[in-house]
Design a protein around this motif. Structure first.
Motif, PDB file in Angstrom:
ATOM      1  N   SER A 149      85.213 -59.355  -6.855  1.00 11.28           N
ATOM      2  CA  SER A 149      86.107 -58.194  -6.921  1.00 11.28           C
ATOM      3  C   SER A 149      87.519 -58.599  -7.327  1.00 11.28           C
ATOM      4  O   SER A 149      88.212 -57.848  -8.021  1.00 11.28           O
ATOM      5  CB  SER A 149      86.148 -57.480  -5.564  1.00 11.28           C
ATOM      6  OG  SER A 149      84.884 -56.975  -5.209  1.00 11.28           O
TER       7      SER A 149
ATOM      8  N   LYS B   3      80.652 -54.433  -1.541  1.00  8.86           N
ATOM      9  CA  LYS B   3      81.559 -54.021  -2.610  1.00  8.86           C
ATOM     10  C   LYS B   3      82.570 -52.989  -2.122  1.00  8.86           C
ATOM     11  O   LYS B   3      83.759 -53.058  -2.444  1.00  8.86           O
ATOM     12  CB  LYS B   3      80.751 -53.464  -3.786  1.00  8.86           C
ATOM     13  CG  LYS B   3      81.607 -53.130  -4.995  1.00  8.86           C
ATOM     14  CD  LYS B   3      80.744 -52.672  -6.164  1.00  8.86           C
ATOM     15  CE  LYS B   3      81.621 -52.355  -7.378  1.00  8.86           C
ATOM     16  NZ  LYS B   3      80.790 -51.894  -8.519  1.00  8.86           N
ATOM     17  N   GLN B   4      82.099 -52.040  -1.324  1.00  7.60           N
ATOM     18  CA  GLN B   4      82.997 -50.999  -0.823  1.00  7.60           C
ATOM     19  C   GLN B   4      84.081 -51.559   0.097  1.00  7.60           C
ATOM     20  O   GLN B   4      85.158 -50.977   0.225  1.00  7.60           O
ATOM     21  CB  GLN B   4      82.190 -49.934  -0.067  1.00  7.60           C
ATOM     22  CG  GLN B   4      81.238 -49.141  -0.946  1.00  7.60           C
ATOM     23  CD  GLN B   4      81.964 -48.280  -1.963  1.00  7.60           C
ATOM     24  OE1 GLN B   4      83.067 -47.812  -1.722  1.00  7.60           O
ATOM     25  NE2 GLN B   4      81.351 -48.100  -3.127  1.00  7.60           N
TER      26      GLN B   4
ATOM     27  N   ASP C 268      90.780 -46.644 -11.799  1.00  9.36           N
ATOM     28  CA  ASP C 268      89.858 -46.857 -12.912  1.00  9.36           C
ATOM     29  C   ASP C 268      90.498 -46.680 -14.284  1.00  9.36           C
ATOM     30  O   ASP C 268      89.851 -46.947 -15.300  1.00  9.36           O
ATOM     31  CB  ASP C 268      88.671 -45.880 -12.797  1.00  9.36           C
ATOM     32  CG  ASP C 268      87.903 -46.069 -11.505  1.00  9.36           C
ATOM     33  OD1 ASP C 268      87.709 -47.232 -11.104  1.00  9.36           O
ATOM     34  OD2 ASP C 268      87.513 -45.060 -10.889  1.00  9.36           O
TER      35      ASP C 268
ATOM     36  N   GLU D 144      87.305 -52.255  -1.893  1.00 11.18           N
ATOM     37  CA  GLU D 144      87.883 -51.177  -2.679  1.00 11.18           C
ATOM     38  C   GLU D 144      88.774 -50.344  -1.771  1.00 11.18           C
ATOM     39  O   GLU D 144      88.371 -49.965  -0.671  1.00 11.18           O
ATOM     40  CB  GLU D 144      86.784 -50.299  -3.300  1.00 11.18           C
ATOM     41  CG  GLU D 144      85.926 -51.035  -4.320  1.00 11.18           C
ATOM     42  CD  GLU D 144      84.800 -50.172  -4.867  1.00 11.18           C
ATOM     43  OE1 GLU D 144      84.644 -49.028  -4.363  1.00 11.18           O
ATOM     44  OE2 GLU D 144      84.082 -50.631  -5.771  1.00 11.18           O
TER      45      GLU D 144
ATOM     46  N   ASN E 152      93.135 -57.054  -3.175  1.00  6.45           N
ATOM     47  CA  ASN E 152      94.038 -55.950  -3.539  1.00  6.45           C
ATOM     48  C   ASN E 152      95.383 -56.119  -2.825  1.00  6.45           C
ATOM     49  O   ASN E 152      95.686 -55.392  -1.873  1.00  6.45           O
ATOM     50  CB  ASN E 152      93.420 -54.602  -3.156  1.00  6.45           C
ATOM     51  CG  ASN E 152      92.110 -54.335  -3.860  1.00  6.45           C
ATOM     52  OD1 ASN E 152      92.070 -54.142  -5.062  1.00  6.45           O
ATOM     53  ND2 ASN E 152      91.020 -54.340  -3.102  1.00  6.45           N
TER      54      ASN E 152
ATOM     55  N   ASN F  29      91.096 -46.919  -1.472  1.00  3.90           N
ATOM     56  CA  ASN F  29      91.494 -45.606  -2.004  1.00  3.90           C
ATOM     57  C   ASN F  29      92.666 -45.124  -1.164  1.00  3.90           C
ATOM     58  O   ASN F  29      92.485 -44.661  -0.029  1.00  3.90           O
ATOM     59  CB  ASN F  29      90.323 -44.625  -1.935  1.00  3.90           C
ATOM     60  CG  ASN F  29      90.622 -43.320  -2.640  1.00  3.90           C
ATOM     61  OD1 ASN F  29      91.750 -42.813  -2.585  1.00  3.90           O
ATOM     62  ND2 ASN F  29      89.632 -42.755  -3.301  1.00  3.90           N
TER      63      ASN F  29
END
Length: 414
Positions: A375, A28-29, A229, A32, A287, A34
């Motif tokens: 995701s 999952k990470q 979020d 993602e 993404n 950031n």
């Protein structure tokens, strides 16, 4: 070439799962991003890893005369002894490819086998595999009805034979017969107190002609400092939609398109070196906007791209987060029932027996790919509702660019 082959074969076999949801969660990470905290490797490191991985394509000489003098002695020793070595050298990813092929239904072999014979230096063990060997130079017999009337279709590249398979076209899938529900009319007792309370909450006169304008609700207001979020609003989506043309204009400016493609290949090699389970291009698909910002920073074009979105009040990171949330909510609003069922089956572990037959390496590939799909469709209901209000606007904008953002497809399922 190997990564492309693995991607094609792996997506063909995709469909099994395991009750070990924790195994999917392990990746999952990886999907993602950031933008404030994630660090990127310097270009020198990316180039070094990329060149090291592609060393097999550099034969280091043009003629035998180049093998004399100060030529690389280690390479010379390998090249000189290769021709006289009678032992079969095992292909680097031979076992992995064989494992994937064994997991495929035999009906898929005519659409994959001819491609394997076109790949230089393909393992003889793979080419002589029963079912694959018979497909050499053979054109598939079963062709999707959407393509069978195309003139000279037999000259199609073997690398595209998979689109000839009828099962690759969603409209050819059999409709699941569903039970017919008997209409049922519940007895509803009229409660005047309920409707009186409802009128207090939503006064009918506010929606009559010539009614006074209402105060803007949350949907009509922009989000202050969007984060990964925070929930979307209709105003956020409309502001993002107004930046699409400007971002595409930046993509087509100068050599940005070439540089993005170049950095994509380097990042794929870098991330494959860190975690071989992540198939090339999956992070871009999940993404696309945050990934674009990362590439722009590696290119030294961060400021130029930021100028394209600043007119709508976005910082570059805020634009990327708003864009990715919009894309994911849009995907979820258009998700097919078959994909939804596949995701649910994966999470429920309905394919435990099949996945247990695979090696740990192949299991990692499957978990990572399935987590990427989950995701890519991960969006709260509130975001989906706001996107549905603006779906015609988004589709009008994206249709101009074939539903791509800076060359990255916004569609995962197709």
């Amino acid at each position: 070439m190997y990564k492309l082959l693995v991607a094609v074969l792996f997506f063909c076999v995709l469909g099994g799962g395991k009750s070990a949801n924790a195994a999917m969660a392990d990746y999952k990470q990886d999907f993602e991003i950031n933008l404030e905290e994630d660090t990127l490797p310097p270009m020198a490191e990316l180039e070094e890893i990329f060149n090291r991985e592609n060393r097999y394509y550099d034969k280091k000489y043009h003629s035998v005369w180049d093998l004399t003098g100060e030529f690389d002695r280690d390479f010379y020793a390998r090249a000189a002894t290769y021709g006289i070595n009678e032992k079969r050298l095992k292909w680097e990813e031979e076992e992995h490819i064989l494992e994937i092929l064994k997991a495929l239904p035999k009906e898929m072999f005519p659409y994959i086998g001819p491609m394997l014979f076109e790949i230089p230096n393909m393992s003889e063990k793979v080419l002589n595999m029963p079912g694959i060997k018979e497909t050499k130079h053979q054109f598939p017999k079963r062709i999707a009805p959407q393509l069978k009337d195309i003139e000279d279709i037999e000259f199609l590249s073997p690398f595209l034979y998979y689109i000839l398979m009828p099962e690759m076209w969603p409209e050819n899938a059999r409709e699941i017969e569903r039970p017919q529900m008997t209409p049922y009319h519940p007895k509803v007792v009229y409660d005047p107190k309920f409707f009186a309370a409802l009128k207090k909450l939503v006064p009918p006169e506010d929606f009559m002609p010539n009614a006074l304008p209402q105060k803007p609700g949350r949907s009509q207001l922009r989000t202050i400092k969007p984060t990964p979020d925070s929930l979307l609003t209709s105003a956020d989506i409309q502001a993002f939609a107004r930046t699409i043309d400007a971002v595409e204009d930046w993509y087509q400016t100068g050599d940005n398109r070439y540089q993005l493609s170049r950095i994509s290949s380097m990042l794929w090699s870098y991330e494959f070196d860190k975690n071989p389970a992540i198939v090339a291009g999956l992070r871009e698909g999940v993404n696309p906007c945050a990934r674009l910002v990362q590439k722009a920073r590696l290119m030294g074009q961060e400021l130029e791209l930021a100028r394209k979105v600043a007119g709508e009040g976005f910082t570059l990171n805020e634009w990327a987060y708003t864009c990715d949330k919009t894309v994911k909510a849009y995907r979820l609003s258009r998700i097919s029932s078959s994909l939804m069922q596949a995701i649910r089956a994966y999470k429920l572990g309905l394919y435990d027996d099949e996945i247990n037959k695979l090696s740990p390496k192949s299991q990692a590939f499957r978990y990572a790919t399935m987590q990427a799909i989950v995701s890519a469709y991960n969006a709260p209901l509130a975001d989906v509702v706001e996107v549905q209000k603006n779906r015609p606007l988004l589709e009008q904008k994206w249709k101009k660019y074939n539903f791509k953002l800076a060359g990255t497809s916004l569609r995962i399922e197709n």
